[in-house]
Design a protein around this motif. Structure first.
Motif, PDB file in Angstrom:
ATOM      1  N   SER B  77       0.861  -1.183   0.000  1.00 26.18           N
ATOM      2  CA  SER B  77       0.000   0.000   0.000  1.00 26.18           C
ATOM      3  C   SER B  77       0.900   1.237   0.000  1.00 26.18           C
ATOM      4  O   SER B  77       2.078   1.157   0.341  1.00 26.18           O
ATOM      5  CB  SER B  77      -0.888   0.013   1.231  1.00 26.18           C
ATOM      6  N   GLU B  78       0.318   2.375  -0.370  1.00 29.86           N
ATOM      7  CA  GLU B  78       1.109   3.602  -0.368  1.00 29.86           C
ATOM      8  C   GLU B  78       1.641   3.890   1.031  1.00 29.86           C
ATOM      9  O   GLU B  78       2.761   4.376   1.198  1.00 29.86           O
ATOM     10  CB  GLU B  78       0.274   4.772  -0.905  1.00 29.86           C
ATOM     11  N   GLU B  80       2.514   1.721   3.292  1.00 22.05           N
ATOM     12  CA  GLU B  80       3.674   0.851   3.541  1.00 22.05           C
ATOM     13  C   GLU B  80       4.908   1.376   2.831  1.00 22.05           C
ATOM     14  O   GLU B  80       6.008   1.377   3.378  1.00 22.05           O
ATOM     15  CB  GLU B  80       3.375  -0.576   3.042  1.00 22.05           C
TER      16      GLU B  80
END
Lengths: 284, 323
Positions: B77-78, B80
């Motif tokens: 995900s962005e 992460e």
């Protein structure tokens, strides 16, 4: 590597012009704040026997057509004029920066809507927008305040938007992002602080314009309602008596002029001091 | 052991422009990989992709993948990915003159990285900052931390930028031409400090440069990029001793040597082709002295060069072992 400890406004006072302008502004503000302590007269008590007196020992600037002390009314008028234009510009800066930053940050349709709306208001003279708004809201201090803040909204929105758009492409923003900074961090810690200085300076200068706009609205009878004094209202009353009692219009007029010039001069000194590259010239 | 950074067969496009075409490279812990090529060859784009920041410049991955520590960046995900940046991947930008926020003291800009990523208190972060600055051989670090960016020289600013990259205790540093904007005299010093710190801490370093001299100075391995494709890669020693790809040989020929006759320093004739019109076949063939008609017809595959394990090169007519 001496750090700069004193804030820019204090350093602006260190310049001769800045000191003179700042001194006048401090005097006006102080007078406005301490008004009841400075004068034995009330601003609204009429005494027709004392009407139309020129400057004298008892009334330093003379009296108006109702026999009220002109200096007292000038000092109380400073309260109205300064607070109305000051609060109006503050509101205008806060909403303008929010709107401009949001437009630049989100882009897309939101940016287009904001830009079009702002350009629309920008294309009319401020006085026209203010007059329309006062007509809608109704005369009085609140109406004037809202009218002035909307009239100057376009200026701050455009300025902030342009600043943020330029800054967005800067390497240090890319660097912050590469090091894991979130959108909020970049917006509030990097973009807005960098955009702040020019907006504050333009706010300072706009306050001068706002005082004139407030006086104009007051002159038209749309500002603070009698008997509350405002500089514009006092000039309006004096305009019919220019030949009979010229002091009634001259002193408020001079006060407006000197105050606005002082704000502009102080703004110039502030611009010079805020320029971060000028700040440390000649210092190790 | 999985490589720290593994780029496999990566292709990247911006709009209709295919800027990277099947680039593979890897960086191990404690290793310095030099990514070399002329301007416009796709070096910085590779770095941007490695940090998962392509969307920011309107780019997209059209093939292949980037793995950090065995995990596919595209599958994160962005949030992460943002957690990786600064914390596990440190980035050193190209131009230190503009890489620092002009209205923040330099110390604060380093502090904020360790406060954000390591959760340090204000005081602990500052202690770490001063410690880092000292390791980067900044004299009177505590006083310099209170300075504004405009008060510092270029070399000093670049050290601050490097300190920011190191502050999150990353495993990998990506440095995009960290010395290009600096004086020649400062360049070598900065590269040495950066290389030294990376080795000391066992981090990986992806060093992007167009200067083969810098590669020879600090890198273990080198990957040569030309017009969005890998031309040659391998260990620094064998490649400098005997480059297989004519482009690599030409780049090495651009390093000034001792005892060179005046005017004998070679350049590479021609310019890097535009991504709008990459040449057919081997993209280097219009500038290559060894090109034959089949170079224009056939895309050369990456093949082992010289001895086993010495790296790969993409050329139909590799230079002989002797160089």
């Amino acid at each position: 590597m001496s750090a700069v400890a004193r804030p820019a406004p204090v350093r602006a006072l260190g310049r001769p012009v800045g000191a003179l302008a700042g001194g006048w502004l401090a005097l006006v503000i102080l007078a406005a704040v301490c008004a009841p302590l400075l004068t034995p007269y009330a601003y609204d008590v009429q005494s027709l026997r004392e009407a139309y007196q020129p400057a004298s020992r008892t009334h330093w600037l003379g009296t108006d057509e109702f026999g009220r002390d002109l200096l007292t009314r000038l000092i109380y008028g400073a309260r109205t004029s300064l607070s109305v234009s000051g609060i109006a510009i503050f509101l205008s800066v806060v909403s303008g920066m929010t709107l401009g930053a949001a437009a630049a940050w989100f882009g897309g349709w939101f940016d287009r809507v904001v830009t079009v709306a702002v350009d629309l208001t920008w294309s009319f003279p401020e006085i026209l927008i203010a007059l329309i708004l006062v007509a809608i809201i109704g005369p009085g201090t609140t109406g004037t305040m809202v009218a002035i803040s909307v009239a100057y909204l376009a200026q701050f929105t455009r300025l902030t938007r342009a600043q943020i758009l330029t800054l967005k492409g800067e390497t240090f923003i890319e660097a912050a992002r590469s090091l894991g900074a979130s959108d909020g961090h970049i917006l509030f810690r990097h973009l807005l602080p960098n955009a702040l200085a020019p907006v504050l300076v333009s706010a300072m200068l706009a306050t001068g314009d706002a005082i004139i706009l407030e006086a104009t609205l007051g002159f038209f009878g749309l500002g603070a309602q009698p008997p509350v004094p405002s500089w514009g209202g006092m000039m309006s009353a004096g305009s019919a008596l220019v030949f009979k009692a010229p002091w009634i219009i001259v002193f408020p007029g001079l006060t407006v002029a000197v105050t606005v010039v002082a704000i502009n001069l102080f703004g110039d000194a502030l611009i010079a001091e805020l320029d971060i590259r000028n700040r440390l010239q000649g210092r190790p | 052991m999985t490589a720290l950074l593994q780029v496999t067969d990566l292709s990247v496009a911006i709009g209709a422009l295919r800027l990277l075409d099947g680039v593979s490279l890897s960086v191990e812990r404690g290793q310095i990989l030099g990514l070399v090529g002329e301007s416009g060859s796709g070096k910085s784009l590779t770095a941007t992709a490695a940090m998962g920041l392509l969307p920011l410049i309107g780019g997209r991955v059209t093939g292949g993948a980037v793995y950090f520590d065995g995990r596919d960046l595209a599958r994160m995900s962005e949030a992460e990915r943002r957690g990786l940046r600064g914390r596990r991947i440190g980035f050193v930008t190209q131009n230190p003159m503009t890489a620092l926020d002009p209205v923040q003291r330099v110390g604060e800009q380093i502090d904020v990285v360790s406060r954000l990523h390591l959760g340090l208190s204000k005081a602990a972060a500052r202690a770490r900052t001063v410690d880092l600055m000292t390791q980067l051989r900044i004299p009177e670090a505590a006083a310099v931390a209170e300075a504004w960016p405009h008060q510092l020289s270029g070399g000093m600013k670049q050290r601050i930028v490097i300190a920011m990259a190191l502050a999150g205790e990353p495993d990998l540093i990506i440095a995009d031409e960290p010395t290009t904007a600096l004086d020649v005299t400062v360049q070598a010093q900065i590269i040495q400090i950066l290389g030294g710190l990376v080795r000391e801490r066992g981090m990986g370093l992806l060093l992007i440069t167009h200067d083969m001299g810098v590669v020879a100075q600090v890198c273990d391995r080198v990957a040569v990029l030309y017009a969005g494709r890998l031309a040659e890669d391998g260990a620094v020693g064998p490649i400098f001793a005997a480059p297989a790809h004519p482009y690599t040989a030409a780049l090495i020929g651009c390093i000034p040597q001792d005892g060179m006759a005046p005017g004998s320093l070679r350049g590479i004739p021609g310019v890097v082709p535009s991504a709008r019109a990459f040449p057919s076949g081997c993209r280097f063939h219009p500038r290559c002295a060894r090109a034959t008609p089949d170079c224009a017809a056939q895309v050369p595959p990456l093949a082992p060069r010289g001895a086993a394990g010495a790296g790969r090169a993409a050329c139909l007519h590799m230079l002989p072992e002797a160089g």
